[in-house]
Design a protein around this motif. Structure first.
Motif, PDB file in Angstrom:
ATOM      1  N   THR A  93     -10.816  -8.812   1.514  1.00 28.73           N
ATOM      2  CA  THR A  93      -9.617  -9.114   0.746  1.00 28.73           C
ATOM      3  C   THR A  93      -8.987  -7.830   0.243  1.00 28.73           C
ATOM      4  O   THR A  93      -9.637  -6.795   0.108  1.00 28.73           O
ATOM      5  N   GLY A  94      -7.695  -7.916  -0.039  1.00 26.16           N
ATOM      6  CA  GLY A  94      -6.988  -6.778  -0.592  1.00 26.16           C
ATOM      7  C   GLY A  94      -7.268  -6.651  -2.076  1.00 26.16           C
ATOM      8  O   GLY A  94      -8.026  -7.416  -2.655  1.00 26.16           O
ATOM      9  N   GLU A  95      -6.613  -5.690  -2.700  1.00 25.38           N
ATOM     10  CA  GLU A  95      -6.836  -5.440  -4.120  1.00 25.38           C
ATOM     11  C   GLU A  95      -6.449  -6.637  -4.984  1.00 25.38           C
ATOM     12  O   GLU A  95      -7.009  -6.864  -6.033  1.00 25.38           O
ATOM     13  N   ASN A  96      -5.463  -7.413  -4.528  1.00 20.75           N
ATOM     14  CA  ASN A  96      -5.023  -8.567  -5.305  1.00 20.75           C
ATOM     15  C   ASN A  96      -5.764  -9.836  -4.930  1.00 20.75           C
ATOM     16  O   ASN A  96      -5.418 -10.918  -5.363  1.00 20.75           O
ATOM     17  N   GLY A  97      -6.789  -9.703  -4.078  1.00 19.08           N
ATOM     18  CA  GLY A  97      -7.573 -10.871  -3.698  1.00 19.08           C
ATOM     19  C   GLY A  97      -7.007 -11.591  -2.495  1.00 19.08           C
ATOM     20  O   GLY A  97      -7.611 -12.508  -1.982  1.00 19.08           O
ATOM     21  N   GLN A  98      -5.846 -11.187  -1.992  1.00 21.85           N
ATOM     22  CA  GLN A  98      -5.230 -11.857  -0.858  1.00 21.85           C
ATOM     23  C   GLN A  98      -5.874 -11.391   0.436  1.00 21.85           C
ATOM     24  O   GLN A  98      -6.080 -10.205   0.662  1.00 21.85           O
ATOM     25  N   ASN A  99      -6.205 -12.314   1.297  1.00 20.46           N
ATOM     26  CA  ASN A  99      -6.761 -12.000   2.600  1.00 20.46           C
ATOM     27  C   ASN A  99      -5.672 -11.388   3.477  1.00 20.46           C
ATOM     28  O   ASN A  99      -4.752 -12.077   3.900  1.00 20.46           O
ATOM     29  N   GLN A 100      -5.777 -10.117   3.731  1.00 19.45           N
ATOM     30  CA  GLN A 100      -4.729  -9.427   4.467  1.00 19.45           C
ATOM     31  C   GLN A 100      -4.627  -9.889   5.911  1.00 19.45           C
ATOM     32  O   GLN A 100      -3.579  -9.773   6.542  1.00 19.45           O
ATOM     33  N   ALA A 101      -5.729 -10.425   6.446  1.00 14.50           N
ATOM     34  CA  ALA A 101      -5.719 -10.863   7.842  1.00 14.50           C
ATOM     35  C   ALA A 101      -4.963 -12.167   8.023  1.00 14.50           C
ATOM     36  O   ALA A 101      -4.664 -12.569   9.135  1.00 14.50           O
ATOM     37  N   ASN A 102      -4.648 -12.862   6.916  1.00 11.58           N
ATOM     38  CA  ASN A 102      -4.023 -14.180   7.018  1.00 11.58           C
ATOM     39  C   ASN A 102      -2.523 -14.122   7.285  1.00 11.58           C
ATOM     40  O   ASN A 102      -1.923 -15.113   7.669  1.00 11.58           O
ATOM     41  N   LEU A 103      -1.900 -12.990   7.033  1.00 13.24           N
ATOM     42  CA  LEU A 103      -0.454 -12.953   6.966  1.00 13.24           C
ATOM     43  C   LEU A 103       0.205 -13.342   8.274  1.00 13.24           C
ATOM     44  O   LEU A 103       1.330 -13.834   8.276  1.00 13.24           O
ATOM     45  N   GLY A 104      -0.463 -13.132   9.409  1.00 10.34           N
ATOM     46  CA  GLY A 104       0.138 -13.487  10.682  1.00 10.34           C
ATOM     47  C   GLY A 104      -0.354 -14.797  11.241  1.00 10.34           C
ATOM     48  O   GLY A 104      -0.021 -15.143  12.361  1.00 10.34           O
ATOM     49  N   ARG A 105      -1.144 -15.536  10.484  1.00 11.80           N
ATOM     50  CA  ARG A 105      -1.722 -16.776  10.990  1.00 11.80           C
ATOM     51  C   ARG A 105      -0.907 -17.984  10.566  1.00 11.80           C
ATOM     52  O   ARG A 105       0.022 -17.900   9.781  1.00 11.80           O
ATOM     53  N   ASN A 106      -1.309 -19.128  11.121  1.00 10.69           N
ATOM     54  CA  ASN A 106      -0.672 -20.376  10.729  1.00 10.69           C
ATOM     55  C   ASN A 106      -0.986 -20.637   9.262  1.00 10.69           C
ATOM     56  O   ASN A 106      -2.137 -20.814   8.874  1.00 10.69           O
ATOM     57  N   CYS A 107       0.043 -20.676   8.450  1.00  7.18           N
ATOM     58  CA  CYS A 107      -0.141 -20.700   7.003  1.00  7.18           C
ATOM     59  C   CYS A 107      -0.230 -22.128   6.487  1.00  7.18           C
ATOM     60  O   CYS A 107       0.644 -22.955   6.740  1.00  7.18           O
ATOM     61  N   ALA A 108      -1.285 -22.434   5.734  1.00  3.71           N
ATOM     62  CA  ALA A 108      -1.445 -23.749   5.119  1.00  3.71           C
ATOM     63  C   ALA A 108      -0.715 -23.823   3.792  1.00  3.71           C
ATOM     64  O   ALA A 108      -0.189 -24.874   3.426  1.00  3.71           O
ATOM     65  N   LEU A 109      -0.668 -22.722   3.054  1.00  2.00           N
ATOM     66  CA  LEU A 109       0.001 -22.681   1.761  1.00  2.00           C
ATOM     67  C   LEU A 109       0.470 -21.266   1.480  1.00  2.00           C
ATOM     68  O   LEU A 109      -0.334 -20.343   1.405  1.00  2.00           O
ATOM     69  N   LYS A 110       1.771 -21.102   1.332  1.00  4.89           N
ATOM     70  CA  LYS A 110       2.342 -19.788   1.018  1.00  4.89           C
ATOM     71  C   LYS A 110       2.160 -19.513  -0.467  1.00  4.89           C
ATOM     72  O   LYS A 110       2.428 -20.359  -1.313  1.00  4.89           O
ATOM     73  N   LEU A 111       1.685 -18.322  -0.790  1.00  8.75           N
ATOM     74  CA  LEU A 111       1.450 -17.941  -2.181  1.00  8.75           C
ATOM     75  C   LEU A 111       2.666 -17.220  -2.746  1.00  8.75           C
ATOM     76  O   LEU A 111       3.323 -16.436  -2.053  1.00  8.75           O
ATOM     77  N   ASP A 112       2.944 -17.465  -4.014  1.00 11.66           N
ATOM     78  CA  ASP A 112       4.129 -16.879  -4.652  1.00 11.66           C
ATOM     79  C   ASP A 112       4.090 -15.358  -4.662  1.00 11.66           C
ATOM     80  O   ASP A 112       5.131 -14.706  -4.567  1.00 11.66           O
ATOM     81  N   ARG A 113       2.894 -14.799  -4.772  1.00  7.95           N
ATOM     82  CA  ARG A 113       2.796 -13.344  -4.857  1.00  7.95           C
ATOM     83  C   ARG A 113       2.784 -12.684  -3.481  1.00  7.95           C
ATOM     84  O   ARG A 113       2.617 -11.477  -3.355  1.00  7.95           O
ATOM     85  N   GLY A 114       2.927 -13.483  -2.429  1.00  3.01           N
ATOM     86  CA  GLY A 114       2.910 -12.963  -1.078  1.00  3.01           C
ATOM     87  C   GLY A 114       1.653 -13.374  -0.338  1.00  3.01           C
ATOM     88  O   GLY A 114       0.615 -13.616  -0.943  1.00  3.01           O
ATOM     89  N   GLY A 115       1.757 -13.468   0.978  1.00  2.00           N
ATOM     90  CA  GLY A 115       0.616 -13.905   1.770  1.00  2.00           C
ATOM     91  C   GLY A 115       0.475 -15.417   1.725  1.00  2.00           C
ATOM     92  O   GLY A 115       1.338 -16.140   1.240  1.00  2.00           O
ATOM     93  N   CYS A 116      -0.635 -15.899   2.236  1.00  2.00           N
ATOM     94  CA  CYS A 116      -0.834 -17.341   2.268  1.00  2.00           C
ATOM     95  C   CYS A 116      -2.314 -17.672   2.408  1.00  2.00           C
ATOM     96  O   CYS A 116      -3.137 -16.820   2.727  1.00  2.00           O
ATOM     97  N   ILE A 117      -2.613 -18.925   2.168  1.00  2.00           N
ATOM     98  CA  ILE A 117      -3.934 -19.483   2.470  1.00  2.00           C
ATOM     99  C   ILE A 117      -3.815 -20.147   3.830  1.00  2.00           C
ATOM    100  O   ILE A 117      -2.958 -21.016   4.026  1.00  2.00           O
TER     101      ILE A 117
END
Length: 267
Positions: A37-61
């Motif tokens: 995970t990145g410094e903010n806890g966001q999984n950096q590898a997720n950004l180009g994948r099929n997103c289940a839930l977009k996060l307000d601070r950027g990135g997604c689950i």
């Protein structure tokens, strides 16, 4: 339990001096269990994948994140047996088992992505779990279906709404009149605006409904019987396995923080 999760349940410890969720210490996941995970806890590898839930601070689950969290929860709660691809409706016990594992899945996702407890339920409830492995544990009855116009309505309420087949159907969760107010954003009992625990429910009930020996002769026992009928007709409470229940002591000892325990003190 719905296949498109309407209720995701239980996140981080609490507010102020209070500590919640002591039982599920394994949500402090080993590094090998999670992707980097990145410094903010966001999984950096997720950004180009099929997103289940977009996060307000950027990135997604991603859907893969949901699958990984569900597998981890199932592994740690292996004493809760789940039915794989059930064709019939789940029993109360099986519904409870699935709900408990999904409950823990939520804790894992909340901790991994550092989700805001105030927005936790609203966010995760948008995830379409029919695109995850959770689908394989939901009965066919609750999976998406196509409706056709029929002369008669079904007994269980399916397809009363042709565009939303499960609206108002049996085995579905009820809608809320008021927004939830869980302490941790998932399922922990709410607390006072001061951050302290609220009075015992038993204490409030005893003071609000005093037994003063008054008998209302305008109401018969049929009123009580009708209330019981209505209650049990529209609600379903998940059961606890009898063996597990016998081993639990929710009032004292190490089990007071067990996910199936919520002891109410008698004043």
């Amino acid at each position: 339990m719905l296949c498109v999760l309407v209720l995701w349940c239980l996140a981080s410890p609490a507010l102020g001096q209070r500590q919640q969720g002591q039982f599920s210490n394994f949500v402090d996941l080993p590094s090998q269990e999670l992707r980097r995970t990145g410094e903010n806890g966001q999984n950096q590898a997720n950004l180009g994948r099929n997103c289940a839930l977009k996060l307000d601070r950027g990135g997604c689950i991603s859907f893969e994140d949901v699958n990984a969290a569900f597998k981890l929860a199932e592994r740690h709660l292996d004493y809760f047996e789940l039915r794989f691809r059930p064709r019939e409706n789940l029993t109360n016990e099986e519904m409870g088992n699935l709900g408990t594992v999904i409950h823990e899945t939520t804790r894992i996702l909340a901790k991994e992505f550092k989700l805001d407890p105030r927005l936790l339920n609203e966010g995760l409830s948008q995830i379409d779990t029919t695109k995850t492995i959770i689908r394989d544990f939901c009965p066919e009855y609750l999976l998406p279906r196509e409706c056709e116009v029929e002369r008669y309505r079904t007994l269980e309420g399916l397809c009363n709404n042709l565009k939303n087949p499960l609206f108002g159907a049996a085995m579905k969760a009820h809608s809320r009149f008021l927004p939830y107010d869980f302490e941790d954003g998932i399922s922990a009992p709410r607390i006072s605006v001061t951050g302290k625990e609220l009075p015992s429910a038993r204490l409030v009930s005893a003071h609000a409904h005093r037994d003063e020996g008054f008998h209302d002769h305008a109401i018969t026992f049929l009123f009580v019987a009708w209330a019981q009928f209505t209650d049990h007709e529209v609600t379903l409470t998940a059961d606890i396995d009898e063996i597990v229940e016998e081993e639990l002591n929710c009032c004292r000892g190490p089990n007071v923080t067990h996910p199936m325990c919520f002891p109410i003190e008698i004043p």
